[in-house]
Structure formats: structure tokens, C-alpha cells
Design a protein around this motif. Structure first.
Motif, mmCIF file in Angstrom:
data_model
loop_
_atom_site.group_PDB
_atom_site.id
_atom_site.type_symbol
_atom_site.label_atom_id
_atom_site.label_comp_id
_atom_site.label_asym_id
_atom_site.label_seq_id
_atom_site.Cartn_x
_atom_site.Cartn_y
_atom_site.Cartn_z
ATOM 1 N N VAL A 86 0.863 -1.189 0.000
ATOM 2 C CA VAL A 86 0.000 0.000 0.000
ATOM 3 C C VAL A 86 0.897 1.236 0.000
ATOM 4 O O VAL A 86 1.839 1.325 0.788
ATOM 5 N N TRP A 87 0.603 2.167 -0.883
ATOM 6 C CA TRP A 87 1.396 3.394 -0.985
ATOM 7 C C TRP A 87 0.533 4.617 -0.690
ATOM 8 O O TRP A 87 -0.652 4.671 -1.045
ATOM 9 N N VAL A 88 1.210 5.590 -0.078
ATOM 10 C CA VAL A 88 0.573 6.872 0.189
ATOM 11 C C VAL A 88 1.428 7.957 -0.441
ATOM 12 O O VAL A 88 2.647 7.980 -0.227
ATOM 13 N N TYR A 89 0.817 8.827 -1.235
ATOM 14 C CA TYR A 89 1.555 9.992 -1.707
ATOM 15 C C TYR A 89 1.503 11.047 -0.604
ATOM 16 O O TYR A 89 0.415 11.501 -0.227
ATOM 17 N N ALA A 90 2.681 11.391 -0.065
ATOM 18 C CA ALA A 90 2.753 12.336 1.054
ATOM 19 C C ALA A 90 2.993 13.740 0.518
ATOM 20 O O ALA A 90 4.114 14.128 0.201
ATOM 21 N N GLU A 91 1.917 14.501 0.395
ATOM 22 C CA GLU A 91 2.016 15.826 -0.215
ATOM 23 C C GLU A 91 2.832 16.783 0.651
ATOM 24 O O GLU A 91 2.595 16.914 1.848
ATOM 25 N N TYR A 92 3.789 17.447 0.008
ATOM 26 C CA TYR A 92 4.664 18.379 0.703
ATOM 27 C C TYR A 92 4.725 19.649 -0.122
ATOM 28 O O TYR A 92 4.946 19.608 -1.330
ATOM 29 N N ARG A 93 4.487 20.791 0.529
ATOM 30 C CA ARG A 93 4.499 22.040 -0.224
ATOM 31 C C ARG A 93 4.818 23.190 0.718
ATOM 32 O O ARG A 93 4.362 23.223 1.856
ATOM 33 N N HIS A 94 5.599 24.111 0.208
ATOM 34 C CA HIS A 94 5.952 25.306 0.989
ATOM 35 C C HIS A 94 6.411 24.954 2.403
ATOM 36 O O HIS A 94 5.934 25.513 3.387
ATOM 37 N N GLY A 95 7.316 23.982 2.475
ATOM 38 C CA GLY A 95 7.952 23.686 3.758
ATOM 39 C C GLY A 95 7.147 22.838 4.714
ATOM 40 O O GLY A 95 7.494 22.714 5.889
ATOM 41 N N ARG A 96 6.072 22.206 4.225
ATOM 42 C CA ARG A 96 5.205 21.518 5.162
ATOM 43 C C ARG A 96 4.601 20.263 4.519
ATOM 44 O O ARG A 96 4.167 20.304 3.367
ATOM 45 N N THR A 97 4.572 19.173 5.274
ATOM 46 C CA THR A 97 3.852 17.992 4.804
ATOM 47 C C THR A 97 2.368 18.224 5.103
ATOM 48 O O THR A 97 2.016 18.591 6.223
ATOM 49 N N ALA A 98 1.529 18.023 4.123
ATOM 50 C CA ALA A 98 0.101 18.290 4.304
ATOM 51 C C ALA A 98 -0.483 17.326 5.343
ATOM 52 O O ALA A 98 -0.136 16.139 5.354
ATOM 53 N N PRO A 99 -1.372 17.822 6.220
ATOM 54 C CA PRO A 99 -1.974 16.956 7.233
ATOM 55 C C PRO A 99 -2.605 15.692 6.640
ATOM 56 O O PRO A 99 -2.591 14.629 7.262
ATOM 57 N N VAL A 100 -3.131 15.800 5.420
ATOM 58 C CA VAL A 100 -3.803 14.655 4.809
ATOM 59 C C VAL A 100 -2.840 13.473 4.633
ATOM 60 O O VAL A 100 -3.246 12.308 4.666
ATOM 61 N N THR A 108 -8.100 9.007 -4.678
ATOM 62 C CA THR A 108 -7.846 10.228 -3.922
ATOM 63 C C THR A 108 -8.851 10.238 -2.774
ATOM 64 O O THR A 108 -9.972 9.748 -2.905
ATOM 65 N N VAL A 109 -8.408 10.761 -1.630
ATOM 66 C CA VAL A 109 -9.193 10.662 -0.400
ATOM 67 C C VAL A 109 -9.400 12.069 0.160
ATOM 68 O O VAL A 109 -8.454 12.857 0.224
ATOM 69 N N ARG A 110 -10.620 12.346 0.557
ATOM 70 C CA ARG A 110 -10.924 13.672 1.105
ATOM 71 C C ARG A 110 -10.107 13.969 2.360
ATOM 72 O O ARG A 110 -10.052 13.132 3.256
ATOM 73 N N PRO A 111 -9.527 15.135 2.452
ATOM 74 C CA PRO A 111 -8.860 15.520 3.698
ATOM 75 C C PRO A 111 -9.857 15.568 4.856
ATOM 76 O O PRO A 111 -11.063 15.763 4.629
ATOM 77 N N MET A 112 -9.377 15.366 6.067
ATOM 78 C CA MET A 112 -10.174 15.481 7.290
ATOM 79 C C MET A 112 -11.174 14.351 7.482
ATOM 80 O O MET A 112 -12.040 14.439 8.332
ATOM 81 N N VAL A 113 -11.078 13.301 6.713
ATOM 82 C CA VAL A 113 -12.029 12.207 6.886
ATOM 83 C C VAL A 113 -11.382 11.039 7.631
ATOM 84 O O VAL A 113 -11.963 10.473 8.551
ATOM 85 N N MET A 114 -10.164 10.698 7.262
ATOM 86 C CA MET A 114 -9.475 9.582 7.900
ATOM 87 C C MET A 114 -8.718 10.077 9.135
ATOM 88 O O MET A 114 -8.331 11.232 9.209
ATOM 89 N N LYS A 115 -8.498 9.164 10.066
ATOM 90 C CA LYS A 115 -7.813 9.553 11.314
ATOM 91 C C LYS A 115 -6.338 9.153 11.269
ATOM 92 O O LYS A 115 -6.018 8.015 10.976
ATOM 93 N N PRO A 116 -5.444 10.096 11.596
ATOM 94 C CA PRO A 116 -4.028 9.738 11.669
ATOM 95 C C PRO A 116 -3.766 8.879 12.900
ATOM 96 O O PRO A 116 -4.550 8.897 13.854
ATOM 97 N N LEU A 117 -2.658 8.108 12.883
ATOM 98 C CA LEU A 117 -2.257 7.376 14.080
ATOM 99 C C LEU A 117 -1.571 8.357 15.020
ATOM 100 O O LEU A 117 -1.108 9.405 14.595
ATOM 101 N N ALA A 118 -1.472 7.986 16.283
ATOM 102 C CA ALA A 118 -0.703 8.812 17.209
ATOM 103 C C ALA A 118 0.766 8.729 16.801
ATOM 104 O O ALA A 118 1.247 7.662 16.409
ATOM 105 N N ARG A 119 1.468 9.847 16.839
ATOM 106 C CA ARG A 119 2.878 9.880 16.442
ATOM 107 C C ARG A 119 3.691 8.991 17.375
ATOM 108 O O ARG A 119 3.539 9.050 18.588
ATOM 109 N N ASP A 120 4.531 8.138 16.775
ATOM 110 C CA ASP A 120 5.344 7.242 17.584
ATOM 111 C C ASP A 120 6.785 7.322 17.075
ATOM 112 O O ASP A 120 7.143 6.679 16.087
ATOM 113 N N ALA A 121 7.603 8.098 17.773
ATOM 114 C CA ALA A 121 8.970 8.357 17.325
ATOM 115 C C ALA A 121 9.830 7.093 17.366
ATOM 116 O O ALA A 121 10.875 7.028 16.733
ATOM 117 N N ALA A 122 9.355 6.071 18.095
ATOM 118 C CA ALA A 122 10.138 4.838 18.214
ATOM 119 C C ALA A 122 9.931 3.894 17.031
ATOM 120 O O ALA A 122 10.652 2.912 16.880
#
Ligand SMILES: Cc1cc2nc3c(=O)[nH]c(=O)nc-3n(C[C@H](O)[C@H](O)[C@H](O)COP(=O)(O)OP(=O)(O)OC[C@H]3O[C@@H](n4cnc5c(N)ncnc54)[C@H](O)[C@@H]3O)c2cc1C
Ligand SMILES: Cc1cc2nc3c(=O)[nH]c(=O)nc-3n(C[C@H](O)[C@H](O)[C@H](O)COP(=O)(O)OP(=O)(O)OC[C@H]3O[C@@H](n4cnc5c(N)ncnc54)[C@H](O)[C@@H]3O)c2cc1C
Ligand code: SF4
Ligand code: SF4
Lengths: 397, 259
Positions: free
Chosen positions: A71-85, A225-239
Motif C-alpha cells: 500500500v502506498w501513500v503519496y505524502a504531499e509536501y508544499r511550501h515547507g510543510r507535509t500536508a496533514p492529509v 484520492t481521499v478527502r482531507p479530514m475524513v481519515m484519522k491519523p495514528l498517534a505519532r510514535d517516534a520509536a
């Protein structure tokens, strides 16, 4: 072709009622289908006597679908920031990848990407394909499309997800077309079909009036393509551990026929609508721009963002970036306060996943009350200013 | 400059309403209209023609009724109209649609500039414009809100992005999809209406455009709709009642517990 078994048809008219496209009618006692039938299959399921069927000539499957995995995700990055989506997609992507027992990878394209890939791993990616190159500093459909297409050809993922943002909706159709595979737009739900592992892609269509579940049966990858703000991100896990793979595409593949002359960031609102915890929204019920000012005041007092129905935007009381709904933004704040908004389905699709919804409307039958956690039937011109005052008093304390 | 504007006939979404009691779509005589964004694409095409010279051809894939939409486009300034219509096109997804439309564009001799709407209000995918461009091998820009110039074989324009806009330039031939902000469409002129009545619409079928039978209609589609349903809305509701002051007091209480 939609086939109608005239013998079996009892002329009940159920199909006529179900067809969103007005394509089927009962005439002289039985159903008759028109040329504008889209073969969506809705009426087939609705007909209780089984008089309807869709004749499908099966398309030949090209190649071996089992060659495609991951499974692949295109991680949109623009103007110094990865998009929340991107993080939201990794959330749902993780779930899909685990169900399929495959890896989850992110594709990160841009220039000066230091630190970004690590965040994608912390958000769920097992692998990040990173292309960090000055010629990708600006988004272009050509360069981004070529690079992503080449990566997909090489690694053959079975599923590719991208945000339904201005960028995703622009260049992903190019990628899908050059890969000769299917693309489902603007999905709000993704699931794996148990029988065959196919991706079930559900999306609103027809201005949000209907939902359709779509599959891509004969080609790979399955792209959505998936609508922003619909899916839930996982909690950030630096490990979390993952691999970062730097890719160096040929310079010719990063050339664009479209030249970016300038890239202008427009004044964003103090509070970004899509990321705000509190959103106060106004509709036609505010009567005029002066009335609409009350929405801004309440939003200010609550530290929230201002939103609007299309009717308010079309009336010129507030700019289009504030529009919530099918043709505007999708928001899912902790609290959404709708004032003088009737609750047309096109508005509801943009805000109904808010945690708590408060609706103020003078019409007790307004459909907004169907989604409201708390409803108030009354005149907003009496209620809103008083509420603003009381909350301001509370802030002062 | 040869300009082709793609227009789609769509059901008027304003007529479609969800009946909350039965959760089915209530349609009272749904009207067919020109896709609203395509009106803006057409207007921009006609303005570019007026400024820089050339012709505007409107192109639609659809059932014979879509001819009405093409006539309307002629009334609004298009010079020629082409309808690609064949039962074999029914059930097309965007992959099949872009094959059909790009074949038709080749058949009528290509174009210097192709305009599409941002999206169609029924399918809502916004995929057809970029797909046509890719199939024709030409550059494109989406979400165009302004054409700055169109000179010396290149077009410069502003395209909307989520955080602002980009000004970009590309050489012709090229394709663009437009948003409503780009212009205010004109109403049909009397002359236009007369022309619309008399114009002969060129009608092409699958064989005429040399369509690949494996890339058209339901059979040629890469995606398949497996289910269509009406969205469910959440039912839970608590109404706050009383005098204005009582209601406001309850709201303050709720807000305090939430914030
Ligand atoms: C293809 C398509 C896409 C669309 N996309 C969107 C979209 O993205 N976003 C969107 O919002 N809409 C969208 N719409 C429009 C949508 O269908 C509605 O027309 C719109 O949301 C209505 O806005 P409204 O609720 O502000 O206005 P109205 O429907 O006119 O409602 C105004 C409400 O205010 C109430 N009211 C009036 N005075 C008072 C008062 N003094 N006190 C309290 N209540 C009062 C009335 O009872 C009424 O319920 C779209 C439509 C189509 C066809
Ligand atoms: C419920 C439902 C859901 C669907 N979901 C998908 C999906 O996710 N993926 C998919 O590939 N297909 C999907 N389809 C099929 C899709 O609607 C059709 O392929 C349709 O022909 C074109 O897509 P669109 O309406 O989204 O157009 P868009 O891509 O939104 O249209 C953009 C522009 O392209 C031009 N254009 C589009 N169609 C025509 C035409 N027939 N003639 C002339 N110009 C045109 C117009 O300028 C228009 O403004 C779906 C269909 C239904 C009924
Ligand atoms: S729902 Fe079935 S039985 Fe009823 S009119 Fe339609 S085709 Fe005939
Ligand atoms: S298949 Fe869909 S479009 Fe065709 S008649 Fe049935 S409900 Fe209408």
C-alpha cells in the motif's frame, strides 16, 4: 446495457424512484430505460421481482494482479510543510496494509525535505521513497506525475492513495491514465473486500446526494484520492522503525512542460479552518454582511475559525475559502456551531463528522437539526449576541 | 487558434433532494442542464477567441439529448458543435470517457487549446480534463482562475492551489480546467439563439472516431460501481428549549463543558 425483463416487471415504479439520473420510467405498465442510464446498478438492487439486470461483457484482466503488492501513500509536501492529509492517509493505509499483510510505503517528493521522512515513519510508514531535488521545488503535474508513475511501475504497489487536494486531484489523474488503471475520486471510506482482497472505495457523487462504492477489478494499482479530514491519523510514535530510500530519477523525468512563474501563498486566516477545534458557521439566515459580522465575533470569543454555507459565500458576505461542504472544505472540529444554515446535504457532507454540532435556526424542520447534537429553535439575532456576551464575560473572568 | 470546449450535460442537482423520511432521493422532473463549470469554460473560450481570433468548437459525449446542451453552447458563442454518441459509450468511467473524447478531438483535427470545467456536478471526479491531456500528450493546468496572456504560442495563467495560487505558463497545444471565479458567463444573444436553431451538429459514433472497443463504455472502464446508496445522517438530537435567556444559559453550560 440495462436489461428489463418485461414479463417479470410488475410496473411498481420502484426503479423510477431509485434512479438518481431519471433514466428509467414506467410506461404502459412496465419499466423503460432511457439513453441517459449510467449503468450504476441502483435500480437492479431495488427491483423486488428481479426484473432488471446489467449485462456485462467482462473486460480481460491484463497481466497478473498478484504481481502487485503493498500500500502506498503519496505524502504531499508544499511550501515547507507535509500536508496533514498525508498523515491521515498513513492512518488508513496502515489499516489496509495490515489487513492485506503487506508493507505501507510513503512517497515524498520535493526539495529540502530534511526531517520530513522521519515524521512519515513515526506516523505509520514502513518505507519512505524520497526524491529530494531542486527541480521538484515547485509542484508541476509533469514532473511529479512522471516521478510517481515511474516509482509505481518499478515497485508495483497494489494500492495507491493520495489526498483529494488541489495537487492530488490535479496530477493523480495523469498518473492513473498513464498507468492505464482506474482512479476513484474523493473517497470518504476505504475497506478491503474479504473475498478477494479488492479495495472498496466509497465516495460521494452527485453533489453529495448519493454515495457510490467503486472497485477497480482488472487493473493495478487501485488508485484513490481521499478527502482531507475524513481519515484519522495514528498517534505519532517516534520509536517506530522504517527505511528511507533516496531515489534519483533521471533529470529528463523531472522536466516540466508547465513553467511555474510564481507561487503565491495567500493570506491565510488566523485560524486555519480545516485544523480548528472550534468552527462557527453562518448561512443565509444572517441576512447581510453586517449580520455575518456576528459570526466572526462569536468565533473570536471562542477562539475558533469562521465558516459559511455556500449561500453566504455566494452573497459575498465572506470569501470562498470559508465555504464548508461538497464544493468547499470538509471540516471535523470538536465543535461546529451552525447559525442560520438550513442543512442542505451539500453542506452536511462537509461538517457532519464534527464531534459536537450546535444548530441555531428559526425553522424547527430545518434538516440541520437531524445532525445537530444540540438544537435551538429561535432567532439567531437574539441568541447569538447574548451568547457572545456571556462567553466574553467568561473569558474576562 | 482552434479552441475546443468540452461540455457535459448533467442532471440539475438543485432538483435533487434527499427525503429525510424515506432516505430516498426526491426528484420532481429533473431537468438536464449544461454542467455549470462548463459554462465558464465556454465563456473563457469565446473570450479568448474574441481577443486573439480563432474558432470555438463545443464537444460533448452523451445521449442524443445532449445535443440540446450543445445548441445552448452555440447560442452562447460557440461556432461549431460536435456530439459523440453511441450506445456503446454507456457506463463509461473517466478512463473510457477520456479515450472517447480524445479520439473525437483527434478526429476533428486536434486543437490548440482545450477547455474543460473544473468538474462535472454529477460524477464530480475532476479527472476527465487531465486524462484527455495525458492521452493527447499535451500539458495542462487545473483549477484555472485567470488567463493572463495567450500570445506567441504560449498561455500564461493563474491556477488555484489550497494555500494560494500559482502563475504558470505552457506552450500550446495545451488543456486547462476552469473554476467559476474565472469569469461571468454571458447570456445568449439573439443572433446566437438563431444560429443555435439552425446549426447542424456533427454527430460521430464509435466507429467514426476510431474508438478502441476495449476502451469505451462499461466494458472498457477500469472502475466499476458496485453499490449506490444514499448517505445516512446521524439521528441523535437534543433540543434546547425555553426563553432566549434560558437557552443561552444552557448553551453557555454546554460550551463550558466542551471547551
Ligand atoms: C452541486 C452543489 C454543490 C453545493 N455545494 C455546497 C457547499 O459546498 N456548501 C454549502 O453550504 N452549500 C452547497 N450547496 C448549496 C446547498 O444546496 C444550499 O443551497 C446551501 O447550503 C444553503 O445555504 P444556507 O443554509 O445558508 O441557506 P438556506 O437554505 O436559505 O437556509 C437559511 C436558514 O436560515 C434560517 N434562518 C433565517 N433567518 C433566521 C434567523 N433570524 N434566526 C435563525 N435562523 C434563521 C432559515 O430557517 C433557513 O433554515 C451546493 C449545491 C449544489 C447544487
Ligand atoms: C455515482 C458515480 C460515481 C462515479 N465515480 C467515478 C470514479 O470514482 N472514477 C471514475 O473514473 N469514474 C467514476 N464515475 C464515472 C464518471 O462519472 C464518468 O466517467 C463521466 O463520464 C465523467 O466523469 P465526471 O462526470 O466525473 O467528469 P469530470 O471529470 O468531473 O468532468 C470535468 C470536465 O470534463 C469535461 N467532461 C466530462 N464528461 C464529459 C462528457 N461526457 N462530454 C464532454 N465533456 C465532458 C467537462 O468539461 C467537465 O467539466 C462515476 C459515475 C457515477 C454515476
Ligand atoms: S422496480 Fe422492477 S418491477 Fe418495479 S417497475 Fe421497476 S423493473 Fe418493474
Ligand atoms: S442503472 Fe442506474 S442510471 Fe440506469 S436506470 Fe438504473 S438506477 Fe438509473
Amino acid at each position: 446495457m440495462l436489461r428489463i425483463d418485461i414479463e417479470a416487471c410488475i410496473g411498481c415504479g420502484v426503479c423510477e424512484q431509485t434512479c438518481t439520473f431519471g433514466a428509467i420510467k414506467v410506461e404502459e405498465g412496465h419499466a423503460v430505460v432511457g439513453d441517459n442510464c449510467t449503468l450504476c446498478g441502483n435500480c437492479v438492487d431495488a427491483c423486488e421481482v428481479g426484473a432488471l439486470s446489467i449485462e456485462r461483457e467482462e473486460r480481460a484482466t491484463k497481466g497478473n494482479l498478484a504481481d502487485w503488492s503493498g500500500v502506498w501513500v503519496y505524502a504531499e509536501y508544499r511550501h515547507g510543510r507535509t500536508a496533514p492529509v498525508a498523515f491521515e492517509l498513513l492512518g488508513v493505509g496502515r489499516k489496509l496494509a495490515d489487513e492485506r499483510s503487506v508493507k505501507l510505503a510513503a512517497v515524498l517528493l520535493g526539495s529540502n525535505l530534511a526531517g520530513q521522512a522521519e515524521e512519515l515513519i513515526a506516523a505509520g510508514a514502513d518505507v519512505v521513497y524520497r526524491v529530494d531535488d531542486p527541480s521538484l521545488a515547485h509542484f508541476t503535474d509533469d514532473a511529479y506525475g512522471n516521478v510517481l508513475t515511474d516509482l509505481i511501475r518499478e515497485h508495483k504497489p497494489e494500492i495507491v492513495l493520495a489526498g483529494a487536494t488541489a495537487i492530488g486531484r490535479s496530477f493523480i489523474p495523469r498518473v492513473a491514465t498513464s498507468l492505464a488503471t482506474g482512479l476513484t475520486a474523493d473517497c470518504t471510506d476505504l475497506a478491503i473486500r474479504a473475498e478477494d482482497g479488492a479495495l472498496l472505495q466509497t465516495r460521494p457523487a452527485f453533489g453529495g446526494n448519493i454515495m457510490a462504492t467503486i472497485v477497480c477489478p482488472h487493473t493495478r494499482p487501485q488508485i484513490a484520492t481521499v478527502r482531507p479530514m475524513v481519515m484519522k491519523p495514528l498517534a505519532r510514535d517516534a520509536a517506530r522503525q522504517g527505511a528511507i530510500i533516496d531515489v534519483k530519477p533521471a533529470a529528463a523525468r523531472m522536466k516540466s512542460r508547465v513553467r511555474v512563474i510564481e507561487s503565491v501563498m495567500e493570506e491565510q486566516d488566523q485560524v486555519n479552518l480545516c485544523e480548528a477545534d472550534v468552527v462557527v458557521a453562518g448561512g443565509r439566515g444572517l441576512d447581510d454582511a453586517k449580520g455575518f459580522a456576528q459570526i466572526r465575533e462569536l468565533a473570536d470569543v471562542l477562539g475558533g475559525a469562521v465558516a459559511a454555507s455556500r449561500a453566504a459565500v455566494d452573497s459575498g458576505w465572506i470569501g470562498y475559502p470559508h465555504q464548508v461542504g461538497q464544493t468547499g472544505k470538509t471540516v471535523a472540529p470538536k465543535l461546529y456551531i451552525a447559525c442560520g444554515i438550513s442543512g442542505a446535504i451539500q453542506h452536511l457532507v462537509g461538517m457532519q463528522s464534527s464531534e459536537t454540532i450546535i444548530a441555531i435556526n428559526k425553522d424547527p424542520n430545518a434538516p440541520i437539526f437531524d445532525v445537530a447534537t444540540y438544537g435551538v429553535v429561535g432567532d439567531l439575532f437574539e441568541i447569538v449576541p447574548k451568547l457572545t456576551e456571556r462567553m466574553r464575560g467568561r473569558n474576562a473572568r | 487558434m482552434k479552441i475546443v470546449v468540452c461540455v457535459k450535460q448533467v442532471p440539475d442537482a438543485k432538483d435533487v433532494r434527499l427525503d429525510p423520511n424515506t432516505n430516498t432521493l426526491a426528484r420532481d422532473g429533473v431537468q438536464s442542464i449544461m454542467n455549470p463549470y462548463d459554462r465558464h469554460a465556454l465563456e473563457e473560450g469565446v473570450r479568448l477567441k474574441e481577443q486573439y481570433g480563432g474558432t470555438v468548437t463545443v464537444l460533448s459525449m452523451g445521449p442524443p439529448q445532449a445535443g440540446e446542451t450543445l445548441r445552448e453552447a452555440v447560442a452562447c458563442g460557440a461556432d461549431e458543435a460536435v456530439l459523440v454518441s453511441d450506445r456503446a459509450f454507456a457506463g463509461a468511467d473517466t478512463w473510457a470517457t477520456t479515450h472517447t473524447l480524445s479520439q473525437a478531438i483527434k478526429k476533428i483535427g486536434g486543437a490548440d487549446l482545450i477547455l474543460c470545467g473544473k468538474q462535472a456536478i454529477d460524477g464530480d471526479t475532476a479527472q476527465v480534463g487531465p486524462g484527455i491531456a495525458e492521452r493527447l500528450g499535451i500539458p495542462y493546468a487545473t483549477y484555472v482562475k485567470k488567463v493572463v496572456t495567450c500570445e506567441n504560442g504560449a498561455i500564461r495563467l493563474q491556477r488555484m492551489m489550497d494555500d494560494g495560487y500559482d502563475t504558470v505558463e505552457m506552450d500550446l497545444p495545451a488543456l486547462m480546467t476552469v473554476v467559476k471565479e474565472i469569469n461571468e458567463p454571458r447570456i445568449p444573444s439573439l443572433k446566437g439563439k438563431m444560429k443555435a436553431k439552425s446549426i447542424a451538429i456533427t454527430t460521430l459514433n464509435a466507429a467514426d472516431i476510431g474508438a478502441d472497443p476495449d476502451q469505451i463504455g462499461l466494458k472498457g472502464s477500469t472502475t466499476q460501481v458496485v453499490r449506490v446508496f444514499t448517505p445516512q445522517v446521524r439521528g441523535e438530537r437534543a433540543m434546547l428549549t425555553g426563553t432566549v435567556d434560558e437557552v443561552v444559559a444552557q448553551l453557555v453550560e454546554k460550551l463550558e463543558s466542551l471547551l
